[in-house]
Design a protein around this motif. Structure first.
Motif, PDB file in Angstrom:
ATOM      1  N   ARG A  45      28.953  57.257  70.876  1.00 24.77           N
ATOM      2  CA  ARG A  45      30.113  56.635  71.268  1.00 24.77           C
ATOM      3  C   ARG A  45      30.235  56.383  72.836  1.00 24.77           C
ATOM      4  NH1 ARG A  45      32.683  60.675  67.820  1.00 24.77           N
ATOM      5  NH2 ARG A  45      33.092  61.893  69.743  1.00 24.77           N
ATOM      6  N   PHE A  46      29.837  57.235  73.554  1.00 26.02           N
ATOM      7  CA  PHE A  46      29.873  57.053  75.010  1.00 26.02           C
ATOM      8  C   PHE A  46      28.943  55.936  75.168  1.00 26.02           C
ATOM      9  CE2 PHE A  46      28.575  57.695  79.410  1.00 26.02           C
ATOM     10  CZ  PHE A  46      29.720  57.981  79.808  1.00 26.02           C
ATOM     11  N   VAL A  47      27.807  55.992  74.803  1.00 27.50           N
ATOM     12  CA  VAL A  47      26.933  54.560  75.366  1.00 27.50           C
ATOM     13  C   VAL A  47      27.420  53.261  75.065  1.00 27.50           C
ATOM     14  CG1 VAL A  47      24.961  56.339  75.638  1.00 27.50           C
ATOM     15  CG2 VAL A  47      25.205  55.005  73.592  1.00 27.50           C
ATOM     16  N   ASN A  48      28.216  53.450  73.713  1.00 25.80           N
ATOM     17  CA  ASN A  48      28.518  52.160  73.051  1.00 25.80           C
ATOM     18  C   ASN A  48      29.924  51.571  73.745  1.00 25.80           C
ATOM     19  OD1 ASN A  48      26.700  51.800  71.185  1.00 25.80           O
ATOM     20  ND2 ASN A  48      27.706  52.955  69.613  1.00 25.80           N
ATOM     21  N   HIS A  58      26.071  60.696  84.724  1.00 24.71           N
ATOM     22  CA  HIS A  58      25.935  62.243  84.529  1.00 24.71           C
ATOM     23  C   HIS A  58      26.370  62.742  83.292  1.00 24.71           C
ATOM     24  CE1 HIS A  58      25.468  61.516  88.873  1.00 24.71           C
ATOM     25  NE2 HIS A  58      26.710  60.897  88.878  1.00 24.71           N
ATOM     26  N   TRP A  59      25.493  63.425  82.508  1.00 29.04           N
ATOM     27  CA  TRP A  59      25.740  64.273  81.354  1.00 29.04           C
ATOM     28  C   TRP A  59      25.648  65.644  81.520  1.00 29.04           C
ATOM     29  CZ3 TRP A  59      26.552  61.046  76.648  1.00 29.04           C
ATOM     30  CH2 TRP A  59      25.966  59.602  76.824  1.00 29.04           C
ATOM     31  N   SER A  84      26.009  78.436  80.209  1.00 36.14           N
ATOM     32  CA  SER A  84      25.230  77.719  81.117  1.00 36.14           C
ATOM     33  C   SER A  84      25.349  76.407  80.985  1.00 36.14           C
ATOM     34  CB  SER A  84      23.751  78.083  80.944  1.00 36.14           C
ATOM     35  OG  SER A  84      23.435  79.333  81.118  1.00 36.14           O
ATOM     36  N   GLN A  85      24.988  75.558  82.119  1.00 38.87           N
ATOM     37  CA  GLN A  85      25.029  74.117  82.047  1.00 38.87           C
ATOM     38  C   GLN A  85      23.684  73.344  82.374  1.00 38.87           C
ATOM     39  OE1 GLN A  85      28.211  72.473  84.442  1.00 38.87           O
ATOM     40  NE2 GLN A  85      29.649  73.767  83.789  1.00 38.87           N
ATOM     41  N   GLU A  98      29.714  57.388  85.988  1.00 41.08           N
ATOM     42  CA  GLU A  98      30.330  57.708  84.913  1.00 41.08           C
ATOM     43  C   GLU A  98      29.932  59.258  84.545  1.00 41.08           C
ATOM     44  OE1 GLU A  98      32.812  56.525  83.117  1.00 41.08           O
ATOM     45  OE2 GLU A  98      32.909  54.701  83.646  1.00 41.08           O
ATOM     46  N   VAL A  99      30.825  59.980  84.225  1.00 43.97           N
ATOM     47  CA  VAL A  99      30.503  61.341  83.506  1.00 43.97           C
ATOM     48  C   VAL A  99      30.913  61.537  82.084  1.00 43.97           C
ATOM     49  CG1 VAL A  99      31.015  63.969  84.036  1.00 43.97           C
ATOM     50  CG2 VAL A  99      30.638  62.353  85.943  1.00 43.97           C
ATOM     51  N   CYS A 100      29.830  61.942  81.434  1.00 46.70           N
ATOM     52  CA  CYS A 100      30.341  62.572  80.059  1.00 46.70           C
ATOM     53  C   CYS A 100      30.119  64.080  80.062  1.00 46.70           C
ATOM     54  CB  CYS A 100      29.246  61.811  79.040  1.00 46.70           C
ATOM     55  SG  CYS A 100      29.806  62.350  77.219  1.00 46.70           S
ATOM     56  N   GLU A 101      31.148  64.758  79.350  1.00 44.17           N
ATOM     57  CA  GLU A 101      30.941  66.260  79.253  1.00 44.17           C
ATOM     58  C   GLU A 101      30.741  66.471  77.730  1.00 44.17           C
ATOM     59  OE1 GLU A 101      33.136  68.989  82.217  1.00 44.17           O
ATOM     60  OE2 GLU A 101      34.420  67.024  82.145  1.00 44.17           O
ATOM     61  N   LEU A 102      29.889  66.933  77.198  1.00 47.22           N
ATOM     62  CA  LEU A 102      29.623  67.249  75.785  1.00 47.22           C
ATOM     63  C   LEU A 102      30.384  68.592  75.445  1.00 47.22           C
ATOM     64  CD1 LEU A 102      25.698  66.087  75.716  1.00 47.22           C
ATOM     65  CD2 LEU A 102      28.013  64.751  75.202  1.00 47.22           C
TER      66      LEU A 102
END
Length: 219
Positions: free
Chosen positions: A165-168, A112-113, A83-84, A4-8
């Motif tokens: 929210r993502f982790v839940n 991946h975050w 930057s990331q 899973e990928v989470c883009e903040l």
């Protein structure tokens, strides 16, 4: 393995805000993915009216500080660029090689975050605290600085809620949890910097590799 990928949400920060912002976000993510027995420690941000939780692990704190230092050094060399930081979690599997009996270690990435920061005027305030940095500004400039700071604080809160929210919501991809204390899975923090127009292309390629769980082989 599914990854899973989470883009903040992207945050616009000044140089003196980088450390506190990254501490808050990185520790929050790792706390929520430290699936073993930990000793939570509440931390009040120095620059913002925000409290976050650390795992109470000295090695985690040391690694995060080292990566933040690396990020700040890169920002100082390449000012006013986006930057990331990518925080990745993975499992380690031993794999028997078919050639000469050499053992390999395989990294199986499962999450991946992506943290996006746009650093503006990176050397304007150095390590100054927000209140000190705005002391000598005129009325209009002070108002603008205060407004920008409040907007950033609000955006950081949005990012923290985005993490929660993502982790839940995303649980099906989690691997079996080892039965031990502390941080359950190894992780790595990678720093990427947008130096030119090809940055987006390289980032997209990296994301596709990570999303497919592309393993890294280590001798």
């Amino acid at each position: 393995m599914n990854s899973e990928v989470c883009e903040l949400k992207e945050l616009e920060v000044e140089h003196f805000e980088i450390r506190e912002v990254l501490r808050c976000i990185l520790h929050t993510i790792i706390f929520h993915r430290a699936l073993g027995l930990i000793r939570p420690k509440a931390i009040d941000c120095e620059l913002f009216e925000i409290t976050y939780v650390q795992c109470g692990d000295a090695e985690v704190e040391k690694k995060i500080e080292e990566k933040i230092d690396e990020f700040i050094n890169k920002v100082e060399k390449h000012p006013n660029r986006k930057s990331q930081i990518c925080l990745s979690f993975y499992e380690i599997k031993n794999k028997q090689s078919t050639w000469f009996g050499n053992n390999k270690v395989e990294r199986l990435y499962w999450e991946h975050w992506y943290i996006y920061l746009h650093v503006i005027n990176p050397k304007a305030h150095g390590k100054s605290h927000h209140n000190k940095a705005t002391t000598d500004l005129g009325g209009e400039a002070l108002e603008q600085s205060t407004s920008r700071h409040a907007a950033l604080e609000s955006s950081i809160r949005e990012v923290l809620f985005q993490i929660i929210r993502f982790v839940n919501e995303k649980k099906d991809h989690l691997p079996s949890i080892p039965n031990h204390e502390g941080i359950s899975f190894p992780y790595e923090i990678t720093i990427l910097s947008s130096s030119d127009s090809s940055f987006g292309w390289h980032t997209d390629v990296l994301k596709r590799m990570l999303q497919t769980g592309h393993p890294t082989m280590i001798s």
